[in-house]
Motif scaffolding. Structure first.
Motif, mmCIF file in Angstrom:
data_model
loop_
_atom_site.group_PDB
_atom_site.id
_atom_site.type_symbol
_atom_site.label_atom_id
_atom_site.label_comp_id
_atom_site.label_asym_id
_atom_site.label_seq_id
_atom_site.Cartn_x
_atom_site.Cartn_y
_atom_site.Cartn_z
ATOM 1 N N GLU A 56 0.820 -1.208 0.000
ATOM 2 C CA GLU A 56 0.000 0.000 0.000
ATOM 3 C C GLU A 56 0.857 1.262 0.000
ATOM 4 O O GLU A 56 0.612 2.203 -0.770
ATOM 5 C CB GLU A 56 -0.922 -0.014 1.226
ATOM 6 N N SER A 62 -4.986 2.293 -5.965
ATOM 7 C CA SER A 62 -6.333 1.930 -5.544
ATOM 8 C C SER A 62 -6.994 1.194 -6.708
ATOM 9 O O SER A 62 -6.451 1.132 -7.812
ATOM 10 C CB SER A 62 -7.129 3.167 -5.141
ATOM 11 N N PRO A 87 -7.702 0.620 -1.227
ATOM 12 C CA PRO A 87 -6.265 0.550 -1.494
ATOM 13 C C PRO A 87 -5.834 -0.855 -1.925
ATOM 14 O O PRO A 87 -6.429 -1.852 -1.509
ATOM 15 C CB PRO A 87 -5.633 0.919 -0.154
ATOM 16 N N THR A 89 -3.445 -3.762 -1.513
ATOM 17 C CA THR A 89 -2.619 -4.259 -0.407
ATOM 18 C C THR A 89 -1.979 -5.576 -0.807
ATOM 19 O O THR A 89 -2.286 -6.132 -1.870
ATOM 20 C CB THR A 89 -3.483 -4.480 0.855
#
Length: 186
Positions: A56, A62, A87, A89
């Motif tokens: 992130e 995103s 987001p 990750t």
């Protein structure tokens, strides 16, 4: 001019993937591949954070994507509802890449591809199309990248007073035999 293999995959009813995107846009494909392969490293016991930084924090991405050829400043498309607020990750990066690739190679060009597919089917359609893989379709449309002039010479039939032993025919085979692969394709 050669069409991307991703197009033939779609014509063959297969879903194009990251490798197809890498072939079409190496920079974008490499970036997505790096996202998938990124190693956050060991967790630092003092900070509780990964040594190399989180996906992130490093990628700052995103769940949105711009279509190919989008004008600068145009609004990106959300890959999931509310994607601008989701987001990317370590846990969801594979899903992000799959959705991004699908958006780039399918969703964003759906209308254009459907028009192309209808035209292609008018020229080359029929039940036999289902027998071919994407690579075989490409070979049928574009031909073999390596030309075998020996096989062509062996299969050639002559008329108009020419034969395999004619001086002009011998010159032809001598000249094409000297072609490099690029000259042969032209």
């Amino acid at each position: 001019f050669p069409l991307p293999l991703a197009l033939y995959r779609k014509l063959a009813g297969q879903e194009p993937g990251l490798r197809d995107l890498e072939a079409m846009d190496p920079t974008l494909g490499r970036s997505l591949r790096q996202l998938l392969e990124y190693d956050e490293g060991e967790v630092d016991p003092r900070t509780g954070a990964p040594a190399n930084g989180t996906v992130e924090d490093v990628f700052c991405a995103s769940f949105v994507a711009s279509p190919p050829g989008a004008a600068p400043g145009s609004a990106p498309s959300e890959l999931v509802p509310g994607g601008g607020n989701v987001p990317v990750t370590s846990a969801n990066r594979r899903e992000y890449v799959e959705l991004y690739v699908r958006h780039w190679l399918s969703d964003s060009v759906h209308a254009q591809f459907e028009a192309f597919a209808r035209g292609f089917a008018q020229l080359c359609g029929g039940p036999a199309m289902a027998l071919f893989s994407a690579t075989e379709l490409e070979r049928l449309v574009c031909g073999s990248p390596a030309l075998d002039f020996g096989a062509l010479r062996a299969a050639a039939r002559y008329d108009g007073g020419f034969s395999a032993d004619s001086e002009h025919v011998s010159w032809l085979w001598e000249i094409v035999g000297e072609f490099d692969p690029e000259e042969a394709r032209r």
